[in-house]
Scaffold this active site. Structure first.
Site, PDB file in Angstrom:
ATOM      1  N   HIS A 123       6.817   4.275  12.251  1.00 13.75           N
ATOM      2  CA  HIS A 123       6.680   4.500  11.031  1.00 13.75           C
ATOM      3  C   HIS A 123       7.756   5.405  10.359  1.00 13.75           C
ATOM      4  O   HIS A 123       7.630   6.729  10.361  1.00 13.75           O
ATOM      5  CB  HIS A 123       5.340   4.747  10.291  1.00 13.75           C
ATOM      6  N   HIS A 153      10.931   6.724   7.365  1.00 15.48           N
ATOM      7  CA  HIS A 153      11.342   6.733   6.262  1.00 15.48           C
ATOM      8  C   HIS A 153      12.760   7.052   6.302  1.00 15.48           C
ATOM      9  O   HIS A 153      13.191   7.438   7.110  1.00 15.48           O
ATOM     10  CB  HIS A 153      10.643   7.738   5.321  1.00 15.48           C
ATOM     11  N   CYS A 169       9.667   9.192  -1.613  1.00 14.21           N
ATOM     12  CA  CYS A 169       8.843  10.252  -0.530  1.00 14.21           C
ATOM     13  C   CYS A 169       8.581  11.532  -1.500  1.00 14.21           C
ATOM     14  O   CYS A 169       9.113  11.935  -2.240  1.00 14.21           O
ATOM     15  CB  CYS A 169      10.264  10.523   0.214  1.00 14.21           C
ATOM     16  N   ARG A 187       0.913  -1.181  -0.146  1.00 13.54           N
ATOM     17  CA  ARG A 187      -0.109  -0.045   0.045  1.00 13.54           C
ATOM     18  C   ARG A 187       0.767   1.234   0.142  1.00 13.54           C
ATOM     19  O   ARG A 187       1.062   1.989  -1.193  1.00 13.54           O
ATOM     20  CB  ARG A 187      -1.054   0.032   1.325  1.00 13.54           C
ATOM     21  N   ASP A 188       1.610   1.560   1.119  1.00 19.19           N
ATOM     22  CA  ASP A 188       2.308   2.867   1.247  1.00 19.19           C
ATOM     23  C   ASP A 188       3.526   2.743   0.304  1.00 19.19           C
ATOM     24  O   ASP A 188       3.690   3.618  -0.336  1.00 19.19           O
ATOM     25  CB  ASP A 188       2.810   2.783   2.675  1.00 19.19           C
ATOM     26  N   ASN A 218      10.194   4.155   2.399  1.00 18.05           N
ATOM     27  CA  ASN A 218       9.852   3.689   3.832  1.00 18.05           C
ATOM     28  C   ASN A 218      11.337   2.895   4.212  1.00 18.05           C
ATOM     29  O   ASN A 218      12.015   2.192   3.300  1.00 18.05           O
ATOM     30  CB  ASN A 218       8.873   2.541   3.759  1.00 18.05           C
TER      31      ASN A 218
HETATM   32 MG    MG Z   1       5.506   5.603   4.745  1.00 21.53          MG
END
Ligand code: MG
Length: 315
Positions: free
Chosen positions: A219, A221, A252, A26-27, A261
């Site tokens: 979470h 990055h 990003c 997803r992300d 990520n």
């Molecule tokens: Mg992310």
């Protein structure tokens, strides 16, 4: 490929096990330029489950006009060969998305809020306060339908328009998501600017506000190479749920960097070295990320993937 693993040397005071929330499908894919066919996403998710990941965020029921990469949410979610013991949460931006998720049979959703006013305006077309009014009925109806709800909070360590983000502002926004009924709160460093001291300070502020570690996730990055260092700070603070994306998927969107990520492989290497249980077969995961890199037409930015698999041209 020969695979070495780090020698486990435990550090006192760390969680004995970590729950990895795999956000690559997803992300990760949402922020990749390449558009991936649903069949490839389904194979990706299946391989992640086979590699031992137990929470895999599968897709987002977002308006396809906003995120064309995820226009196949229903096809992907209903096509999943769901493995016993694996959770497949989905992102839901609004009531319409919740209806889609419920119709597809989702049992866990996540909503996505901002810790800053500017990102709430740009990403959600809402004011900082208004976003909670927007999410309240989504969370309420999801809970009423028996779903669990995770809350993402973005821009917790810095905002590309506002710069520094006051800790109290982040805690207040996070508390509102929890008070609305989110079972878990994932604190996002959306642009990857956070450093370890900030993580320690933010988690201490949440603890002081009465939020226990079992309700928090981190979470990160890797934009500035700090994702693992920040993760270590979170583990030392007692947080045991960590988001990561296989192969470090996901650019990003607000930085001129292809680094996305925290890579799940990098996280697994750290956890293995600390003797922390994670349940992931690193060899299978690396092969999956090398294969996905081939689908995307670019090498994985993960240091561990590169170290174990070379530049990678298939699996
Ligand atoms: Mg992310």
């Amino acid at each position: 490929m020969t695979l070495d693993l780090p020698e486990p040397v435990a550090e006192q005071g760390l969680p004995p096990s970590v729950q990895i929330v795999e956000v690559g499908p997803r992300d990760g894919l949402q922020n990749e330029k390449a558009s991936i066919p649903a069949a490839v996403k389904l194979e990706f998710i299946d391989r992640l489950g086979a590699a031992g990941l137990r929470t895999i965020e599968a897709t987002s029921f977002v308006n396809p006009a906003w995120v064309p990469q995820l226009a196949d949410a229903t096809e992907v979610f209903t096509g999943l060969g769901k493995r016993p013991g694996v959770r497949y949460p989905v992102l839901v931006p609004n009531l319409r998305g919740l209806q889609g998720a419920l119709a597809a049979g989702a049992t866990e959703i996540a909503v996505f809020a901002s810790a800053t006013r500017t990102f709430a305006e740009k990403n959600l077309a809402s004011s900082l306060d208004g976003q909670f009014d927007m999410f309240a009925p989504v969370i309420e109806q999801a809970l009423a339908a028996g779903l669990t709800v995770r809350g993402y909070l973005s821009m917790c360590y810095g905002d590309p328009w506002e710069g520094r983000v006051p800790v109290d502002q982040v805690v207040a926004a996070g508390r509102r998501l929890l008070d609305l009924g989110c079972g878990e709160l994932s604190l996002g460093d959306t642009i990857g600017v956070g450093t370890a001291g900030q993580v320690t300070a933010l988690l201490a502020a949440f603890a002081a506000a009465g939020v226990t570690n079992d309700r928090l996730a981190v979470h990160f990055h890797d934009t500035y190479g700090q994702a693992l260092s920040n993760t270590m700070a979170a583990l030392r603070a007692g947080v045991s749920t960590v988001d990561a994306a296989a192969g470090g998927l996901g650019g990003c969107p607000f930085a001129k960097s292809a680094t996305g990520n925290l890579a799940t492989e990098d996280l697994v290497w750290l956890l293995t070295g600390l003797g922390i249980e994670h349940g992931v077969d690193l060899d299978a995961l690396v092969r999956t990320s090398v294969w996905m890199a081939g689908q995307l037409g670019r090498p994985s930015p993960s240091a561990v993937v590169r170290a174990l698999a070379g530049s990678g041209d298939g699996s």
